[in-house]
Design a protein around this motif. Structure first.
Motif, PDB file in Angstrom:
ATOM      1  N   ILE A 144       0.859  -1.192   0.000  1.00 37.27           N
ATOM      2  CA  ILE A 144       0.000   0.000   0.000  1.00 37.27           C
ATOM      3  C   ILE A 144       0.888   1.233   0.000  1.00 37.27           C
ATOM      4  O   ILE A 144       1.898   1.284   0.709  1.00 37.27           O
ATOM      5  CB  ILE A 144      -0.927   0.030   1.234  1.00 37.27           C
ATOM      6  CG1 ILE A 144      -1.956  -1.104   1.176  1.00 37.27           C
ATOM      7  CG2 ILE A 144      -1.658   1.372   1.341  1.00 37.27           C
ATOM      8  CD1 ILE A 144      -2.894  -1.152   2.371  1.00 37.27           C
ATOM      9  N   GLN A 145       0.508   2.240  -0.773  1.00 38.03           N
ATOM     10  CA  GLN A 145       1.243   3.502  -0.808  1.00 38.03           C
ATOM     11  C   GLN A 145       0.916   4.343   0.426  1.00 38.03           C
ATOM     12  O   GLN A 145      -0.237   4.657   0.694  1.00 38.03           O
ATOM     13  CB  GLN A 145       0.855   4.300  -2.058  1.00 38.03           C
ATOM     14  CG  GLN A 145       1.495   5.672  -2.166  1.00 38.03           C
ATOM     15  CD  GLN A 145       3.003   5.589  -2.317  1.00 38.03           C
ATOM     16  OE1 GLN A 145       3.494   5.006  -3.277  1.00 38.03           O
ATOM     17  NE2 GLN A 145       3.744   6.154  -1.373  1.00 38.03           N
ATOM     18  N   ASP A 146       1.942   4.707   1.172  1.00 38.39           N
ATOM     19  CA  ASP A 146       1.790   5.606   2.324  1.00 38.39           C
ATOM     20  C   ASP A 146       2.054   7.039   1.874  1.00 38.39           C
ATOM     21  O   ASP A 146       2.528   7.284   0.762  1.00 38.39           O
ATOM     22  CB  ASP A 146       2.775   5.188   3.415  1.00 38.39           C
ATOM     23  CG  ASP A 146       2.683   6.047   4.664  1.00 38.39           C
ATOM     24  OD1 ASP A 146       1.552   6.393   5.062  1.00 38.39           O
ATOM     25  OD2 ASP A 146       3.737   6.384   5.237  1.00 38.39           O
ATOM     26  N   ASN A 179       8.339   6.836  -0.122  1.00 38.51           N
ATOM     27  CA  ASN A 179       7.640   7.877   0.630  1.00 38.51           C
ATOM     28  C   ASN A 179       7.540   9.065  -0.328  1.00 38.51           C
ATOM     29  O   ASN A 179       8.566   9.614  -0.738  1.00 38.51           O
ATOM     30  CB  ASN A 179       8.439   8.249   1.879  1.00 38.51           C
ATOM     31  CG  ASN A 179       7.723   9.248   2.760  1.00 38.51           C
ATOM     32  OD1 ASN A 179       7.032  10.142   2.277  1.00 38.51           O
ATOM     33  ND2 ASN A 179       7.901   9.134   4.064  1.00 38.51           N
ATOM     34  N   PRO A 180       6.335   9.484  -0.714  1.00 38.90           N
ATOM     35  CA  PRO A 180       6.207  10.490  -1.773  1.00 38.90           C
ATOM     36  C   PRO A 180       6.673  11.880  -1.386  1.00 38.90           C
ATOM     37  O   PRO A 180       6.870  12.734  -2.253  1.00 38.90           O
ATOM     38  CB  PRO A 180       4.706  10.488  -2.087  1.00 38.90           C
ATOM     39  CG  PRO A 180       4.065  10.050  -0.807  1.00 38.90           C
ATOM     40  CD  PRO A 180       5.023   9.053  -0.215  1.00 38.90           C
ATOM     41  N   GLY A 209       9.111  10.251   7.867  1.00 41.49           N
ATOM     42  CA  GLY A 209      10.231  10.219   6.945  1.00 41.49           C
ATOM     43  C   GLY A 209      10.768   8.829   6.675  1.00 41.49           C
ATOM     44  O   GLY A 209      11.964   8.630   6.486  1.00 41.49           O
ATOM     45  N   MET A 210       9.889   7.833   6.613  1.00 49.01           N
ATOM     46  CA  MET A 210      10.292   6.441   6.401  1.00 49.01           C
ATOM     47  C   MET A 210       9.444   5.821   5.300  1.00 49.01           C
ATOM     48  O   MET A 210       8.382   6.348   4.937  1.00 49.01           O
ATOM     49  CB  MET A 210      10.150   5.636   7.696  1.00 49.01           C
ATOM     50  CG  MET A 210      10.953   6.187   8.855  1.00 49.01           C
ATOM     51  SD  MET A 210      10.733   5.280  10.414  1.00 49.01           S
ATOM     52  CE  MET A 210      11.758   3.845  10.114  1.00 49.01           C
ATOM     53  N   THR A 211       9.898   4.704   4.749  1.00 54.19           N
ATOM     54  CA  THR A 211       9.084   3.914   3.837  1.00 54.19           C
ATOM     55  C   THR A 211       8.339   2.856   4.636  1.00 54.19           C
ATOM     56  O   THR A 211       8.642   2.615   5.816  1.00 54.19           O
ATOM     57  CB  THR A 211       9.948   3.222   2.771  1.00 54.19           C
ATOM     58  OG1 THR A 211      10.732   2.188   3.401  1.00 54.19           O
ATOM     59  CG2 THR A 211      10.877   4.220   2.069  1.00 54.19           C
ATOM     60  N   VAL A 212       7.389   2.173   3.991  1.00 61.59           N
ATOM     61  CA  VAL A 212       6.617   1.175   4.731  1.00 61.59           C
ATOM     62  C   VAL A 212       7.491  -0.007   5.156  1.00 61.59           C
ATOM     63  O   VAL A 212       7.264  -0.599   6.223  1.00 61.59           O
ATOM     64  CB  VAL A 212       5.383   0.695   3.943  1.00 61.59           C
ATOM     65  CG1 VAL A 212       4.335   1.793   3.875  1.00 61.59           C
ATOM     66  CG2 VAL A 212       5.736   0.190   2.569  1.00 61.59           C
ATOM     67  N   ALA A 213       8.497  -0.364   4.353  1.00 62.63           N
ATOM     68  CA  ALA A 213       9.390  -1.456   4.759  1.00 62.63           C
ATOM     69  C   ALA A 213      10.218  -1.055   5.968  1.00 62.63           C
ATOM     70  O   ALA A 213      10.426  -1.862   6.888  1.00 62.63           O
ATOM     71  CB  ALA A 213      10.298  -1.859   3.598  1.00 62.63           C
ATOM     72  N   GLU A 214      10.683   0.175   5.986  1.00 55.96           N
ATOM     73  CA  GLU A 214      11.426   0.664   7.152  1.00 55.96           C
ATOM     74  C   GLU A 214      10.542   0.697   8.389  1.00 55.96           C
ATOM     75  O   GLU A 214      10.973   0.322   9.491  1.00 55.96           O
ATOM     76  CB  GLU A 214      12.001   2.048   6.851  1.00 55.96           C
ATOM     77  CG  GLU A 214      13.094   2.019   5.785  1.00 55.96           C
ATOM     78  CD  GLU A 214      13.525   3.403   5.324  1.00 55.96           C
ATOM     79  OE1 GLU A 214      14.653   3.526   4.815  1.00 55.96           O
ATOM     80  OE2 GLU A 214      12.736   4.371   5.465  1.00 55.96           O
TER      81      GLU A 214
END
Length: 416
Positions: A144-146, A179-180, A209-214
């Protein structure tokens, strides 16, 4: 910090990233001196779905789970004999995105694929674990896009699904996306645990300031009582300084009121107006960029501009929301115009706008249900503004706890 657990997770992530890495491709859009971003799904598919071989798979996703050709990953995997795709799990707004804020699509069979779709919205713990068990899957995949804000509920869907997968004895795989609004910095107040809700389960900063995997690695390493068997498929070609337009990916609104990347850019600050009696722009074509209420005039824009906030200007604006607050009535307020996104601080801007709105309009009020405290993560922002604090004073109030979160966060970052 749980150094041994983090080391294990980092090793797992590195191994998955290496196994999922595709051969170099000359096709597709490139950016940044020839870099071509590949999402976690693209790397998974390029490796022939080896990570899912022999697994019965369920996917937690919504309309943002698309390829760069704008095909949904569920449709792609369903058509591929190499994947045993058995179920889909839909979050708030639903798998296909037909529901408004605070709604979902319920349990149904997807008309396009015939796959059973299970509703995860407002489910957590054992209740959600029971959903995974009933689905018959042994591996849960998240894609999913955060948009980078603590109160955007999809990251807590991620947390809840990880927790439930651990309870159900399921394996969990996160396919990473950018992260857009960049991954340069964590900003804003950190949630206090007594204010935990679905708009903030754990003590992270307002803009993480993170991605979903992070985030998944952070959740597993710091917050889950029982860590889930977790694997992440990282991106290639993404840098922490990249905004969405550097990705070459289509923008699919993650929710009905997140229509553009520009909305995401301001959201972690201006969403705070949900905690007031002002409109946050829902029901307009520029949600979270248009803010206002009946009785506000150009004095608010003047006061906001006088703050000298970096990278942003404010225009006196009038609008009539088609739904939500002030539906069908003309209100006055401001439109937020970001002219330098590198310098722009959305959380400081949101605080400055709250302060100047309160000083410009005698009708200003916080929502009676204490929603502002849930959004900011404590009573501090509200009580400081009520006591007459200025923007710098409010922002200074969270710096110590933010520094602590930044130290924790640093150990889970996967990209430079």
């Amino acid at each position: 910090m749980k150094l041994s657990r983090r080391s294990l997770l980092a090793t797992t992530t590195a191994a998955v990233a290496a196994s999922a890495a595709p051969a170099a491709s000359a096709s597709g859009p490139a950016h940044g001196g020839g870099r071509r971003l590949r999402t976690g799904f693209e790397r998974l598919a390029a490796d022939g779905y080896a990570l899912l071989e022999g697994r019965r798979v369920g996917v937690v996703t919504n309309p943002t789970g698309v390829t760069r050709e704008a095909r949904h990953i569920v449709d792609v995997m369903h058509a591929d004999d190499r994947v045993d795709l058995a179920a889909v799990f839909g979050p708030e707004h639903g798998f296909r995105g037909t529901a408004q804020a605070g709604g979902s699509e319920g349990r149904h069979d997807d008309p396009a694929t015939g796959l059973p779709v299970y509703d995860t919205y407002l489910k957590s713990g054992q209740a959600l674990a029971d959903v995974f068990t009933a689905s018959g899957v042994d591996t849960v995949v998240f894609d999913i896009q955060d948009v980078g804000a603590r109160f955007y509920t999809y990251i807590w869907t991620l947390f809840d699904c990880m927790e439930a997968a651990a309870l159900a004895g399921r394996r969990f795989v996160v396919l990473d996306r950018p992260n857009p609004v960049t991954g340069r910095a964590a900003l804003g107040p950190v949630l206090h645990e007594e204010f935990a809700t679905f708009v903030g389960r754990q003590p992270i900063s307002q803009a993480h300031g993170m991605t979903v995997a992070e985030l998944a690695l952070l959740f597993n390493g710091e917050f889950l009582t029982t860590p889930v068997p977790l694997e992440t498929v990282t991106m290639s070609g993404w840098r922490r300084s990249d905004f969405h337009d550097a990705s070459g990916l289509p923008w699919v609104p993650p929710s009905p009121n997140m229509p553009t990347p520009e909305t995401a850019l301001v959201y972690s600050g201006t969403c705070l107006f949900e905690g007031t009696n002002l409109s946050e722009g829902r029901g307009t074509t520029r949600p979270f960029e248009l803010l206002g209420a009946e009785g506000i005039d150009g004095r608010w824009a003047d006061r906001a501009n006088a703050l000298g906030l970096e990278g942003v200007r404010f225009r006196e604006a009038y609008f009539a929301p088609a739904f939500s607050k002030f539906q069908g009535r003309t209100v006055g307020g401001v439109q937020v115009h970001v002219h330098d996104r590198e310098a722009f601080d959305p959380v400081r801007t949101g605080i400055g706008l709250l302060i100047t709105a309160k000083r410009s309009w005698s009708g200003f009020a916080w929502r009676a249900d204490g929603w502002i405290d849930k959004l900011t993560g404590s009573t501090r922002v509200r009580t400081m503004i009520d006591a007459g604090a200025d923007t710098d004073e409010v922002v200074a109030g969270w710096q110590e706890e933010l520094a602590g979160f930044r130290r924790t966060r640093r150990g889970y970052l996967l990209y430079r």
